[in-house]
Write a protein that holds these residues in place. Structure first.
Motif, PDB file in Angstrom:
ATOM      1  N   UNK A  72       0.713  -1.317   0.604  1.00  0.00           N
ATOM      2  CA  UNK A  72      -0.104  -0.028  -0.256  1.00  0.00           C
ATOM      3  C   UNK A  72       1.245   1.530   0.419  1.00  0.00           C
ATOM      4  N   UNK A  73       2.018   1.236   0.976  1.00  0.00           N
ATOM      5  CA  UNK A  73       3.016   2.495   0.689  1.00  0.00           C
ATOM      6  C   UNK A  73       3.578   2.830  -0.553  1.00  0.00           C
ATOM      7  N   UNK A  74       3.389   1.998  -0.749  1.00  0.00           N
ATOM      8  CA  UNK A  74       4.030   1.745  -2.341  1.00  0.00           C
ATOM      9  C   UNK A  74       3.736   2.371  -3.538  1.00  0.00           C
ATOM     10  N   UNK A  75       1.847   1.556  -3.573  1.00  0.00           N
ATOM     11  CA  UNK A  75       0.582   2.044  -3.893  1.00  0.00           C
ATOM     12  C   UNK A  75       1.004   4.035  -4.003  1.00  0.00           C
ATOM     13  N   UNK A  76       0.943   4.080  -3.237  1.00  0.00           N
ATOM     14  CA  UNK A  76       0.194   5.661  -2.133  1.00  0.00           C
ATOM     15  C   UNK A  76       1.796   6.701  -3.160  1.00  0.00           C
ATOM     16  N   UNK A  77       2.667   6.351  -2.878  1.00  0.00           N
ATOM     17  CA  UNK A  77       4.236   6.789  -3.024  1.00  0.00           C
ATOM     18  C   UNK A  77       4.035   6.868  -4.583  1.00  0.00           C
ATOM     19  N   UNK A  78       3.820   6.320  -5.407  1.00  0.00           N
ATOM     20  CA  UNK A  78       3.300   6.148  -7.088  1.00  0.00           C
ATOM     21  C   UNK A  78       2.136   7.006  -7.656  1.00  0.00           C
ATOM     22  N   UNK A  80       0.963   8.532  -5.565  1.00  0.00           N
ATOM     23  CA  UNK A  80       1.694  10.422  -4.677  1.00  0.00           C
ATOM     24  C   UNK A  80       2.059  11.208  -6.808  1.00  0.00           C
ATOM     25  N   UNK A  81       2.935  10.572  -6.996  1.00  0.00           N
ATOM     26  CA  UNK A  81       4.586  11.320  -8.233  1.00  0.00           C
ATOM     27  C   UNK A  81       3.135  11.464  -9.226  1.00  0.00           C
ATOM     28  N   UNK A  83      -0.039  12.869  -9.660  1.00  0.00           N
ATOM     29  CA  UNK A  83      -1.402  14.006  -9.149  1.00  0.00           C
ATOM     30  C   UNK A  83       0.533  14.297  -9.027  1.00  0.00           C
ATOM     31  N   UNK A  84       1.491  14.726  -8.878  1.00  0.00           N
ATOM     32  CA  UNK A  84       2.489  16.154  -8.890  1.00  0.00           C
ATOM     33  C   UNK A  84       2.694  16.012  -9.517  1.00  0.00           C
ATOM     34  N   UNK A  85       3.191  15.024 -11.058  1.00  0.00           N
ATOM     35  CA  UNK A  85       2.990  15.433 -12.319  1.00  0.00           C
ATOM     36  C   UNK A  85       1.847  15.803 -13.121  1.00  0.00           C
ATOM     37  N   UNK A  86       1.450  15.817 -12.651  1.00  0.00           N
ATOM     38  CA  UNK A  86       0.154  16.238 -13.928  1.00  0.00           C
ATOM     39  C   UNK A  86      -0.045  17.774 -14.027  1.00  0.00           C
ATOM     40  N   UNK A  87       0.165  18.605 -13.622  1.00  0.00           N
ATOM     41  CA  UNK A  87      -0.065  19.697 -13.330  1.00  0.00           C
ATOM     42  C   UNK A  87       1.381  20.134 -14.831  1.00  0.00           C
ATOM     43  N   UNK A  88       2.949  19.251 -14.804  1.00  0.00           N
ATOM     44  CA  UNK A  88       3.973  19.655 -15.415  1.00  0.00           C
ATOM     45  C   UNK A  88       2.978  19.186 -17.085  1.00  0.00           C
TER      46      UNK A  88
END
Length: 103
Positions: A72-78, A80-81, A83-88
């Motif tokens: 779950x932690x790995x999936x959550x991190x992926x 988040x990454x 979502x963080x790339x979406x604006x770019x």
């Protein structure tokens, strides 16, 4: 502990293994469904002394649960990454569209 409670522990272990399989396949909806089912079984678990076999089942469930949390932690991190790339990515796409239409 009575026989019905022992059967519940075996079912809890099997549900936990099914949760691990679902998590490995990134099927988080299924993990959630199985977690609810497992919780129902655990709430039915009676109080009393445990056999050595039951202690081993519980220890295995705890170990599997730690692995499940790691998935779950790995999936959550992926996520988040992503979502963080979406604006770019959105800006890059808009720039590409503007440059293509001006040609």
């Amino acid at each position: 502990m009575n026989e019905a409670a022992r059967i519940d522990l075996q079912r809890v272990l099997q549900i936990t293994i099914d949760m691990l399989d679902a998590a490995a396949g990134s099927n988080w909806d299924r993990v959630s469904q199985l977690d609810a089912e497992r919780s129902r079984h655990l709430r039915k678990q009676g109080a009393g002394s445990l056999t050595e076999s039951e202690h081993q089942i519980i220890a295995t469930v705890v170990k599997h649960n730690q692995t499940l949390k790691a998935h779950a932690d790995v999936a959550r991190t992926a996520l988040k990454q992503q979502l963080d790339r979406q604006p770019y990515n959105r800006r890059a796409l808009q720039t590409y569209i503007r440059s293509s239409s001006s040609r």
